[in-house]
Design an enzyme around this catalytic site. Sequence first.
Site, PDB file in Angstrom:
ATOM      1  CB  THR B 323      40.598  37.286  27.960  1.00 18.24           C
ATOM      2  OG1 THR B 323      40.648  35.373  27.193  1.00 18.24           O
ATOM      3  CG2 THR B 323      39.771  37.729  28.924  1.00 18.24           C
ATOM      4  CG  HIS B 375      37.170  43.933  46.700  1.00 20.34           C
ATOM      5  ND1 HIS B 375      37.239  45.376  46.876  1.00 20.34           N
ATOM      6  CD2 HIS B 375      35.556  43.776  46.433  1.00 20.34           C
ATOM      7  CE1 HIS B 375      36.142  45.515  46.697  1.00 20.34           C
ATOM      8  NE2 HIS B 375      35.051  45.003  46.798  1.00 20.34           N
TER       9      HIS B 375
END
Lengths: 229, 402
Positions: B323, B375
């Site tokens: 993006t 994560h």
Amino acid sequence: MSMNRALSTNSAIGESCSVEILESISYEDAVVLQESYVRLLIEGNGSERLLLLQHPPVITLGRGFHEQNLLYSKEWLQQHGISIHDSTRGGDVTYHGPGQVVGYPIIDLSRQPDLHLYLRNLEELMIRCVGDFGLNATRKQGLTGIWVGDEKLGAIGVRVVRWVTSHGFALNVNPDLKSFEYIVPCGIKHHGVTSLQQLLGREVPLAEVHESLIKHFEIIFKRKCVSAD
Amino acid sequence: MIKVIVPQIGQSIAEATIVKWFKKPGESIEKGETLLEIGTDKVNTEIPAPESGIIAELLAKEDDVVPVGAEIAVIRSAGEAQEPASVARASLPAVGGHGGPPHDSAPQTPAAERSIADTMRYSPVVRKLAQEHNMDLGAIRGTGEGGRVTREDLMKIVESLHSDIGATPAKEASVRRVPMSRVRKLIAEHMALSRRTAADVTTFFEIDMTGVVAQREKAREPYEKQHKIKLTYLPFIIDAVVKGLRAFPVLNSSVEQDEIVYKDDIHIGIAVAVEEGLVVPVIRNADRKNILELARAAQDLSNRARNKRLTVEDLENGTFTITNPGVFGALMGTPIIHQPQVAILGVGAVVKRPVVVQDAIVIRSMAYFSLSYDHRALDGSTADGFLAHVKRTLEEECATAE
């Protein structure tokens, strides 16, 4: 007073309305047909009609159409076999296709000239019809149509000229719900639209739906339905 | 003069939208001929002319919302001269001659003058506004044609009332409720789902884009001339990302329950802002494309995104997303991962900054790159290893490539 009511109801139900069932008719042809019926009725040379039909896949853009509600370009849609039409009815973009029962009442409202009452009556017609199949559809404030939960089961878009109605309602009986994704983004889950088939888990014969619609149409609109031929 | 008013079209209907005028001022119309179409909710209806004549004036525009009973047009019948209109105009100075702030003069307006004012024509919008703000139209000097009171006149007064007096009673908090569009709703769900699903962290690198800027400058004209492609930094960045994904394949994976699903194909999604929100079309097999092919694919997808020509296939099966908030001037962002992917790269604006190179302060084109990653699938060392790899590619390959 109850006597008067009964009398007026009785006399009103004497008005006859020709029912025409068309297995499949293109959107354009249906528009032409409706226009001719509307003209005849305004000129005093025709009878009221209830058209029940199916359209081949088509996306129609009502007068209230907003470009952003069409998710694919017109070219792309046409390449994929879906035609697109501007429509003179009220409302935004909608999809019609096989398995959807489309109803176009051509009736004169001048004895009860109230457009919103007419919309509510069309909703009532569809609500009672799906009630016959054991479904409890409802209205949503400000969102014309009939709903089961947050999913739309029946849509409405109407045009009125000199109090004579055209266009009408579309009830999703056994349509291919995927087709509605052309007017919702990205092809991600469609939880905006539902059908009798999806809710009941079985295909519903269109003839049964027609029969139910005609029955309730007679009561709600106080007209005697006769076969048109 | 014949006034055309919005007819009563239903008990619960208080207003309608002007959908379309079929006649313009000056045109003639037959009694019963369609003058306009109005719409309310899901019904449109045509309004016929009440009498034959010439359209003298239309008092509302298409898309205006007008109350039932409002005067929306004036028809001059065929034989009628222009007199009545000029009579109305002649009486204007007497009505509008007060001057001064209207809240002063309003109570003093003589009844006789007001009755003349009542015969003046006001547009429905003006009448509605006046009613809302409890203003006496007869007491207002208009700036419109022939002294007519316009919407702007009223708005000015409303504003001056508020600023003059200052002590207007505290208004109830004014809010506007607008149902989300479908696209908005889907974006909302998708974003919230991502935040509920991933354990997302964002890490930042500063990357020297001077080499890329030079490369792009050099290639810009030939690309434009030979290929009709407007070359941006994006193809270079995609190329660097692809190389990074090869080196750190876990960035090109998904988490499914207790498994990490590594994907052999590299399909890069490009976030494109469009009128109604955001779409992420996908460049397929970006690892098999050179800069020219990447540039062509990116341009094609973003054009089609803006023209609404994307197909479902264009939006499916991305494995990593880029993006570019930099195009809006953002220096850096913390993008939300596009599920079911595990990472998204945010590219900040490329800006010239003084930086220290070999103990000298020099001007370089710099950009902050941010990487939001899940994560659950990877740790900081891997994420930073990937970004360092991207940095190296952009700084070294582009600087040395000739």
